[in-house]
Design an enzyme around this catalytic site. Sequence first.
Site, short mmCIF file in Angstrom:
data_model
loop_
_atom_site.label_atom_id
_atom_site.label_comp_id
_atom_site.label_asym_id
_atom_site.label_seq_id
_atom_site.Cartn_x
_atom_site.Cartn_y
_atom_site.Cartn_z
N CYS A 269 0.63 -1.42 0.12
CA CYS A 269 -0.07 0.07 0.10
C CYS A 269 0.91 1.24 -0.06
O CYS A 269 0.12 2.23 -0.20
CB CYS A 269 -0.84 0.00 1.27
N HIS B 145 -9.40 2.89 -2.58
CA HIS B 145 -8.06 2.65 -2.14
C HIS B 145 -7.48 1.84 -3.45
O HIS B 145 -7.54 0.55 -3.42
CB HIS B 145 -8.07 1.68 -0.83
#
Lengths: 382, 166
Positions: free
Chosen positions: A85, A326
């Site tokens: 991430c 996301h």
Amino acid sequence: MRDVFIIGAGMTVFGKHPDRSLRNLGYEASLNALKDAGVRPSEIQAGYCGCALAPMLQGETGVGANAFWEVGIKGIPIVTMENACSSGSTALREGWMAIAGGHYDTVIVAGIEKAVMPKGTPLNVGAVELEQRLGEIFPGTFALIAKKHMEIYGTTTEQLAKVSVKNHKNGTFNPYAQFRKAVTIEEVLQSPMIADPLTLLMCCPNSDGAAAVVLSCGERAKKAKSRIKIVGSSLTSGMYENLRDFTSWEMERRAVNQAYEMASLGPEDLNVVEVHDAFAISEILHYESLGLCPIGEGGRLIDEGITELGGKVPVNPSGGLMSRGHPVGASGVAQVVELVWQLRGEAGERQVPNARMALAQIMGGNKEADTRTCNVHIFMKE
Amino acid sequence: MGDLKNKVVITPTYPTVGQEFIKWVVVEPGLFKYPLGEGEKPALLGGRCTKCGKIFFPKRSLCPDCFDDSFAEGTIESIALDSRGIIYASTVARVPSPVGIKHPYAYGYVDIPTNKIRVFALFTGAEPESFISGQEVELVLEPVAVNKQGQQVITYKFRPILERRY
């Protein structure tokens, strides 16, 4: 080290883009950033692109080179980097290091990802870690953290729901957000249970999108219409201590402290913050690691409204991962785009008044019940 | 009432040595001994650094502490971990498992005090919601899923124990 400034920022709307390619999303974000900076493609001396999942999900490598070429950037060093991430924020740090270290004067940084999966399919993040092969699921890891935080500090499911309520509300003010619908505590608690105690609305979605910034220094930066200085940058990895306390990430606190030290400031100096709220419990833990409150009191912070828009330190005014969406490798850059807008006073309805100091935190990659990577960046309005 | 005649009831079959028709595979080689011999108890296989005594599961190539300290690899010897532990944290996964485990299923981490180590663990032998931190559990080997070849995948799990030891 030379001072490095963000002189341009841009992104795509985050959400579902089934008909658009990675390079097309990257094209839009990069073009927006270049136009915003008033920088021509030929002025860019290096390109850094964060992208975590394209080799696995789309079978595509070299996403950065593909996207940057769409805006006419060619012939220069370009790398595409994976760091879970933190891929996009790692690309930002690489760009910052390259300019700070005197290698280049002007670079572009992008984060690009298409992570939307067919309905009902869990995101394929690979199954290379033993725990994943044995049955671990990503939300489950954070469910365990939540259980432990509730057990030790008395954090409640209502407090977890409040994180989601806040971030969904903020998202209603963000035209770039995937979800622009407010939710109530009851709706969050009554949404389907994913892994006890985390419900669907306490988890961020999978998303498609791209974000980009242009970095520069010296005279070139002075010519730009706006300069946001990068005053702190850190990147850590896990220590993988087998008996570690699940309720706090040592590797995150280390990243935070390094960034504070570099910027010569502390949590009391921050006006606006973006954190990696992949799951509601994550944001609670990030409050504590950032020193916005003592360890164990993250639940109280959300109760007191300190991190809401209008509170003392608004956290995730963009809506965060939970509401903005996301797209894994893009989120780290999208946080920075949001903070650039906040520091410039261009954030519209979600503007934090007079914001001068901003922090972005992002982390990712489960490994041995710890986390592989954490990035913290601090930005200052010039 | 549905057509019961056409419903196939699958009863888990525990593999038996010497019977060719039973097909199984372990979830991951080297984590535990399987199949077990007569009277043999299930155990997780770990590694212990002969220099500092630190224990790892699964066994690894070098001890990160000792190698860093003296540039000496030392030796990691194989050991069988204690089969009993205490739940550190547990959850119930209520979404499909990418590795084919039927949901809902309980999992978490188990501390094994004897070996000063924490291991990932699926839970079995009680309602998924019933597993709580501090609960004493013991190791069992069980089928967890059926793979594409139709083989039963054997994994390790922990189940509640009644008799207190800690």
